[in-house]
Design an enzyme around this catalytic site. Structure first.
Site, PDB file in Angstrom:
ATOM      1  N   ASP A 194       7.471  74.769  14.591  1.00 43.28           N
ATOM      2  CA  ASP A 194       6.047  74.679  14.304  1.00 43.28           C
ATOM      3  C   ASP A 194       5.628  73.268  13.916  1.00 43.28           C
ATOM      4  O   ASP A 194       4.492  72.865  14.130  1.00 43.28           O
ATOM      5  CB  ASP A 194       5.702  75.669  13.186  1.00 43.28           C
ATOM      6  CG  ASP A 194       4.200  75.793  12.976  1.00 43.28           C
ATOM      7  OD1 ASP A 194       3.476  75.898  13.978  1.00 43.28           O
ATOM      8  OD2 ASP A 194       3.757  75.777  11.818  1.00 43.28           O
ATOM      9  N   HIS A 275      -2.692  76.478  11.472  1.00 45.24           N
ATOM     10  CA  HIS A 275      -3.655  75.489  11.965  1.00 45.24           C
ATOM     11  C   HIS A 275      -2.990  74.224  12.492  1.00 45.24           C
ATOM     12  O   HIS A 275      -3.685  73.291  12.893  1.00 45.24           O
ATOM     13  CB  HIS A 275      -4.624  75.121  10.840  1.00 45.24           C
ATOM     14  CG  HIS A 275      -5.284  76.316  10.211  1.00 45.24           C
ATOM     15  ND1 HIS A 275      -6.289  77.021  10.840  1.00 45.24           N
ATOM     16  CD2 HIS A 275      -5.062  76.945   9.022  1.00 45.24           C
ATOM     17  CE1 HIS A 275      -6.662  78.029  10.063  1.00 45.24           C
ATOM     18  NE2 HIS A 275      -5.932  78.011   8.963  1.00 45.24           N
ATOM     19  N   ARG A 276      -1.659  74.180  12.476  1.00 48.60           N
ATOM     20  CA  ARG A 276      -0.985  72.960  12.929  1.00 48.60           C
ATOM     21  C   ARG A 276      -1.246  72.684  14.406  1.00 48.60           C
ATOM     22  O   ARG A 276      -1.372  71.534  14.811  1.00 48.60           O
ATOM     23  CB  ARG A 276       0.519  73.054  12.668  1.00 48.60           C
ATOM     24  CG  ARG A 276       0.896  72.905  11.204  1.00 48.60           C
ATOM     25  CD  ARG A 276       2.370  72.548  11.048  1.00 48.60           C
ATOM     26  NE  ARG A 276       2.722  72.409   9.652  1.00 48.60           N
ATOM     27  CZ  ARG A 276       3.317  73.347   8.918  1.00 48.60           C
ATOM     28  NH1 ARG A 276       3.624  74.494   9.476  1.00 48.60           N
ATOM     29  NH2 ARG A 276       3.616  73.136   7.656  1.00 48.60           N
ATOM     30  N   ALA A 277      -1.311  73.738  15.207  1.00 55.61           N
ATOM     31  CA  ALA A 277      -1.541  73.543  16.642  1.00 55.61           C
ATOM     32  C   ALA A 277      -2.921  72.943  16.891  1.00 55.61           C
ATOM     33  O   ALA A 277      -3.078  72.064  17.752  1.00 55.61           O
ATOM     34  CB  ALA A 277      -1.393  74.870  17.388  1.00 55.61           C
ATOM     35  N   ALA A 280      -2.648  69.314  16.041  1.00 50.72           N
ATOM     36  CA  ALA A 280      -1.826  68.606  17.029  1.00 50.72           C
ATOM     37  C   ALA A 280      -2.604  68.369  18.321  1.00 50.72           C
ATOM     38  O   ALA A 280      -2.515  67.290  18.929  1.00 50.72           O
ATOM     39  CB  ALA A 280      -0.551  69.393  17.319  1.00 50.72           C
TER      40      ALA A 280
END
Length: 649
Positions: A194, A275-277, A280
């Protein structure tokens, strides 16, 4: 002889890998690259070529952490304390070997300085070398959990903290993480996957002309590396200039709120957790725009970023890369349509949405309650016997012969080499020295060889699980066969997640056979599970004996705790020595004597011949007994049973 590196611009194909590496070189905050795919496809060549291409770094001269003299906030404690000189260094690829100890990765206390000077000093590790460089981890999915935790901390904070013997030292550790893996050898731990920004898949090039060009260029490079590099010098300069220009432009790149909504819409539509995607994709889209020498993000940039961030993460589902473009178009269309809607219509839709949401929420709560009740009922159906002596086997903290795990106490050394416990060593020397000095006087501390103490480390044990499976004719029903295969596949998936070893032994006919040999990569043996056929007599004792032989070898290793899971209908009819039943019970007794934890799952609905053979097997082995018919959804529950056993033992 000068070590020439193959030019980045001369690499044939693998455009996504090269693009992902360039984007991270422009903007390291994207979070690195995970490259999945076949060996021998040029992954390592591309990484080393990029490092060779990039401009030199300005560093504090003599600093082991490559501190940036132009960023005062990131300087280590030593560089902050006084004046320093500046020098330039080429960017490097720092490799993290799979067998590295934690001390080798994070660093350790300098023993010589601690003993002679009494000062705290760090012996730099791999994370110190990696600061402002590329950290390359081949087969990253096979990395030990303790090293994964270290990488997670460093990647999250950009700082590596070394704590040993009451001393704490921190230093900067910002790096571009590049990991490679073969998915057939097991999946990457989700927490680490992730945190890696871009996920790329590579395959062998199947275009004839390109394969010929690869051979030609490799042959030309090996014949005269200097001339070959000169040939691509102009293209190398073009790539480098693009990267340098993009770095300068990146801070001024803007993105509209509507495109941010598109990014959020895509991630929600794809069912992305967290919310990392989203972040990114945002960072990647801005970097793509900067690389194309543009100061504003457009729809094509978002689409390209979404493919790089999400495409490979969802390649196994129906929402693969081919669907992402369609979802981008849908998101843009939906957002445009929302703008055209009238305020009253929006309010009405919002009200209806709230009502639907309340209804769904209440139904979800009811479903959760039912699932919790069912799970509780299943997992409480443990061994139906009393007085079982419990032993803490799996899941305990075990002594480690390696330098892995947490330092918990010290011991006298058995050999000259070892993991020295500085605190205990100094304490032993001080106690001895105090007896040799007059009371109330001070003196230098003298450390001798007999004062040395070594560390005893503890770490969580993993399991080596042998699945002993009845595939005889008495299991010849479609329902039983499907249950067996379903349970095997789910247990294998669970073992992969926990990095356990697993073996599968099947018994039918006159003997038992090893379907899957002992491995930490059982997921790559799916074809063997699918190819299992049922039929023949029931050599239960032979299956238990073969599983016992495998686990006796595992008993000699500290890293894995042996466990056996037996799935049978309990109707043996092939003997080894004394008789089918007697032989099986004798081997079960040997399992108990050797402290091999055993779980027996009964596949027979009714008890035959007035006795429950599987219950007797569980009693003789000192293990646990489960009745398949009393378990709801056995494919899901059996892995949970194994996890519970690990926690309880």
């Amino acid at each position: 002889m000068k070590n020439f590196i193959f030019p980045f611009s001369a690499i044939v194909g693998q455009e996504n890998v090269k693009k992902a590496l360039i984007l991270n070189a422009i903007n390291p905050s994207i979070g690195g690259v995970l490259i999945k795919g076949d060996k021998g496809t040029g992954k390592t060549t591309a990484v080393r070529a990029l490092a060779d291409l990039l401009p030199s770094l300005k560093v504090v001269k003599g600093c082991p952490f490559n501190c940036d003299p132009e960023d005062p906030d990131s300087l280590c404690e030593s560089c902050r304390s006084g004046d320093f000189e500046v020098e330039e260094k080429k960017m490097r690829v720092v490799e993290l070997p799979l067998g590295s100890t934690e001390d080798r990765v994070v660093g350790s206390i300098n023993i010589e300085k601690a003993l002679k000077e009494g000062s705290k000093a760090l012996e730099p590790g791999i994370l110190a070398d990696a600061n402002r460089n590329i950290l390359y981890v081949d087969e990253i999915n096979l990395l030990d959990d303790n090293l994964v935790d270290v990488l997670l901390d460093a990647a999250a904070y950009g700082v590596n903290i070394v704590e040993r013997e009451g001393i704490s030292i921190a230093h900067p550790s910002r790096f571009i993480l590049v990991g490679t893996m073969n998915p057939a050898e097991g999946e990457l731990r989700p927490q680490l996957s992730d945190r890696i920004g871009l996920h790329i898949s590579v395959h062998s090039i199947m275009d004839l002309e390109k394969r010929v060009k690869i051979m030609e260029r490799r042959e030309e490079f090996e014949r005269d590396p200097a001339a070959f590099r000169d040939k691509f010098q102009e293209k190398q300069r073009e790539v480098l200039d693009s990267i340098v220009t993009a770095r300068k432009l990146l801070g001024n790149v803007k993105i509209s709120k509507d495109l941010m909504k598109v990014i959020a819409h895509i991630c929600m539509d794809m069912g992305v957790d967290g919310h990392r995607a989203d972040i990114a994709i945002l960072k990647t889209a801005k970097t793509v725009a900067a690389y194309q020498n543009m100061d504003e993000v457009n729809q094509e940039h978002v689409e390209e970023a979404a493919l790089l961030v999400l495409g490979e993460r969802f390649h196994k589902s129906s929402q693969g890369p081919e669907k992402i473009k369609e979802k981008v178009q849908k998101a843009v269309s939906d957002i445009s349509e929302d703008k055209k809607q009238e305020t009253g219509q929006n309010q009405q839709n919002s009200s209806e949405g709230k009502k639907r949401g309340m209804k769904l929420k209440s139904l979800e709560k009811e479903d959760e309650k039912v699932e919790a009740d069912e799970e509780g009922a299943d997992l409480k159906k443990l061994l139906k016997m009393k007085g079982k002596k419990k032993r803490r086997l799996y899941g305990k903290r075990v002594d480690s012969k390696t330098q892995k795990g947490k330092y918990v106490k010290s011991k006298l050394p058995k050999d000259a080499a070892g993991d020295i416990a500085i605190d205990a060593t100094l304490r032993a020397a001080a106690l001895k020295s105090s007896g040799d000095r007059p009371k109330g006087t001070m003196g230098a501390l003298k450390v001798e060889s007999d004062d040395l103490r070594h560390k005893v480390r503890k770490h969580g044990a993993r399991a080596s699980i042998v699945l002993v499976v009845d595939i005889s004719g008495s299991m010849f029903t479609e329902r039983k066969a499907n249950r067996i295969k379903g349970i095997l596949n789910r247990v294998i998936e669970d073992a992969n997640r926990h990095h356990d070893k697993i073996s599968v032994v099947g018994f039918k006919g006159e003997d038992a056979e090893i379907i899957i040999p002992t491995t930490r990569r059982a997921g790559s043996f799916k074809e063997q599970i699918d190819a299992i056929t049922v039929g023949g007599t029931t050599p239960l004792a032979s299956g238990l004996e073969k599983g016992f032989e495998i686990l006796k070898k595992e008993k000699t290793r500290d890293e894995y705790v042996p466990m056996m899971l037996v799935m049978t209908d309990g109707m043996p009819n092939v003997a080894i020595e004394e008789g089918p039943t007697k032989d099986a019970l004798n081997i079960a007794g040997a399992l108990k004597e050797n402290e091999i934890h055993t779980i027996v799952i009964n596949f027979e609905r009714s008890v035959k011949y007035g006795r429950n053979m599987n219950m007797e097997l569980a009693l003789a082995s000192g293990g646990r007994y489960y009745d398949l018919e009393e378990l709801r959804n056995p494919e899901d529950v059996v892995p949970e049973i194994l996890r519970n056993e690990r926690r309880e033992l």
